[in-house]
Motif scaffolding. Structure first.
Motif, short mmCIF file in Angstrom:
data_model
loop_
_atom_site.label_atom_id
_atom_site.label_comp_id
_atom_site.label_asym_id
_atom_site.label_seq_id
_atom_site.Cartn_x
_atom_site.Cartn_y
_atom_site.Cartn_z
N THR A 38 -64.06 2.98 76.86
CA THR A 38 -65.67 2.97 76.81
C THR A 38 -66.16 4.56 75.95
O THR A 38 -66.91 4.36 75.10
N VAL A 39 -65.65 5.42 76.39
CA VAL A 39 -65.74 6.66 75.39
C VAL A 39 -65.41 6.68 74.12
O VAL A 39 -66.15 7.10 73.25
N GLY A 40 -64.21 6.42 73.96
CA GLY A 40 -63.75 6.24 72.51
C GLY A 40 -64.81 5.29 71.72
O GLY A 40 -64.92 5.59 70.47
N SER A 41 -64.79 4.37 72.09
CA SER A 41 -65.71 3.31 71.25
C SER A 41 -67.00 4.00 71.01
O SER A 41 -67.63 3.88 70.03
N ASN A 42 -67.72 4.48 72.18
CA ASN A 42 -69.07 5.09 72.00
C ASN A 42 -69.20 6.03 71.00
O ASN A 42 -69.99 6.26 70.13
N VAL A 43 -68.00 7.13 71.09
CA VAL A 43 -67.96 8.15 69.98
C VAL A 43 -67.67 7.68 68.63
O VAL A 43 -68.24 8.06 67.78
N PHE A 44 -66.92 6.66 68.77
CA PHE A 44 -66.75 6.25 67.34
C PHE A 44 -67.87 5.43 66.59
O PHE A 44 -68.18 5.77 65.34
N LEU A 45 -68.56 4.68 67.45
CA LEU A 45 -69.64 3.88 66.79
C LEU A 45 -70.79 4.88 66.72
O LEU A 45 -71.57 4.69 65.41
N GLY A 46 -70.86 5.74 67.47
CA GLY A 46 -72.02 6.60 67.22
C GLY A 46 -71.97 7.45 66.07
O GLY A 46 -72.73 7.76 65.07
N THR A 47 -70.55 8.26 65.93
CA THR A 47 -70.50 8.74 64.56
C THR A 47 -70.25 8.06 63.19
O THR A 47 -70.86 8.45 62.31
N LEU A 48 -69.97 6.75 63.46
CA LEU A 48 -70.03 5.69 62.20
C LEU A 48 -71.55 5.47 61.88
O LEU A 48 -71.60 5.35 60.74
N VAL A 49 -72.19 5.08 62.83
CA VAL A 49 -73.55 4.68 62.58
C VAL A 49 -74.40 5.72 61.95
O VAL A 49 -75.17 5.97 60.97
N LEU A 50 -74.26 7.14 62.81
CA LEU A 50 -74.89 8.15 62.22
C LEU A 50 -74.51 8.63 60.57
O LEU A 50 -75.37 9.00 59.64
N GLY A 51 -73.30 8.37 60.50
CA GLY A 51 -72.67 8.66 59.08
C GLY A 51 -73.01 7.75 58.11
O GLY A 51 -73.56 8.11 56.99
N ILE A 52 -73.19 6.48 58.31
CA ILE A 52 -74.01 5.41 57.55
C ILE A 52 -75.46 5.63 57.18
O ILE A 52 -75.84 5.70 56.27
N VAL A 53 -75.98 6.09 58.26
CA VAL A 53 -77.63 6.33 58.18
C VAL A 53 -77.80 7.52 57.50
O VAL A 53 -78.69 7.49 56.48
N TYR A 54 -76.95 8.55 57.35
CA TYR A 54 -76.97 9.67 56.48
C TYR A 54 -76.86 9.29 55.09
O TYR A 54 -77.32 9.94 54.11
N LEU A 55 -75.76 8.42 54.98
CA LEU A 55 -75.26 8.17 53.47
C LEU A 55 -76.43 7.27 52.83
O LEU A 55 -76.78 7.59 51.69
N VAL A 56 -77.20 6.49 53.70
CA VAL A 56 -78.29 5.57 53.08
C VAL A 56 -79.49 6.39 53.14
O VAL A 56 -80.21 6.26 52.07
N GLU A 57 -79.85 7.10 54.13
CA GLU A 57 -81.39 7.76 54.15
C GLU A 57 -81.22 9.14 53.64
O GLU A 57 -82.29 9.53 53.23
N GLY A 58 -80.12 9.65 53.58
CA GLY A 58 -80.04 11.12 52.91
C GLY A 58 -80.50 12.23 54.03
O GLY A 58 -80.20 13.35 53.93
N ARG A 59 -80.64 11.78 55.32
CA ARG A 59 -80.72 12.56 56.46
C ARG A 59 -80.61 11.70 57.67
O ARG A 59 -80.71 10.65 57.63
N ALA A 60 -80.37 12.46 58.65
CA ALA A 60 -80.20 11.66 60.10
C ALA A 60 -81.46 11.50 60.79
O ALA A 60 -82.27 12.52 60.77
N VAL A 61 -81.91 10.31 61.01
CA VAL A 61 -83.18 10.03 61.81
C VAL A 61 -82.68 9.75 63.14
O VAL A 61 -82.11 9.08 63.78
N TYR A 62 -83.26 10.79 63.96
CA TYR A 62 -83.01 10.80 65.42
C TYR A 62 -84.14 10.48 66.25
O TYR A 62 -84.00 10.37 67.62
N SER A 63 -85.29 10.05 65.76
CA SER A 63 -86.39 9.80 66.48
C SER A 63 -87.09 8.36 65.94
O SER A 63 -86.64 7.91 64.88
N TYR A 64 -87.79 7.82 66.68
CA TYR A 64 -88.59 6.58 66.02
C TYR A 64 -90.04 6.97 66.08
O TYR A 64 -90.60 7.93 66.64
N GLN A 65 -90.65 6.30 65.14
CA GLN A 65 -92.25 6.29 65.09
C GLN A 65 -93.04 5.24 65.62
O GLN A 65 -92.55 4.03 65.66
N ASP A 66 -93.89 5.72 66.97
CA ASP A 66 -94.51 4.74 67.43
C ASP A 66 -95.63 4.36 66.65
O ASP A 66 -96.16 4.93 65.46
N LYS A 67 -96.69 3.47 67.12
CA LYS A 67 -97.77 2.93 66.28
C LYS A 67 -98.72 4.20 65.91
O LYS A 67 -99.69 4.01 64.83
#
Length: 120
Positions: A38-67
């Motif tokens: 459980t911990v291994g898959s969560n750490v892997f997926l979290g770092t993978l997703v944040l890495g992809i977001v950083y590559l695509v977005e140019g910055r890591a987005v840690y928050s969401y925007q409400d209306k």
């Protein structure tokens, strides 16, 4: 759409084997395998997703925007709090069913908080 269907199938096909291993380890009382998986898959997926977001977005987005347009840093706080909670449970070494129920309830409360904040 096709993209949504493809992403859904990909996510199910990659996480289903992990969930089966976790279920089998839990039924055989092999908590070490369960936690490591459980911990291994969560750490892997979290770092993978944040890495992809950083590559695509140019910055890591840690928050969401409400209306209303205000950003809230909720996701990172919840992730850190759940990591501390899991660490405490593992460190204590006494696993009880109520702990799992509590974690599921906390996750449900987080989902509801995000859902209701996006509706406002």
């Amino acid at each position: 759409s096709q993209s949504t269907l493809g992403i859904t199938l990909l996510s199910v096909s990659t996480t289903l084997p992990e969930k089966i291993v976790a279920y089998k380890a839990g039924t055989k009382k092999q908590t070490g395998v369960l936690i490591a998986n459980t911990v291994g898959s969560n750490v892997f997926l979290g770092t993978l997703v944040l890495g992809i977001v950083y590559l695509v977005e140019g910055r890591a987005v840690y928050s969401y925007q409400d209306k209303r347009g205000s950003g809230e840093v909720v996701d990172v706080a919840v992730m850190l709090a759940s990591a501390v909670l899991l660490w405490a449970i593992v460190w204590i070494g006494k696993f009880r069913p109520w702990m799992g129920v509590g974690m599921l309830l906390l996750y449900g409360a987080y989902l509801l908080a995000v859902l209701f904040s996006k509706r406002q």
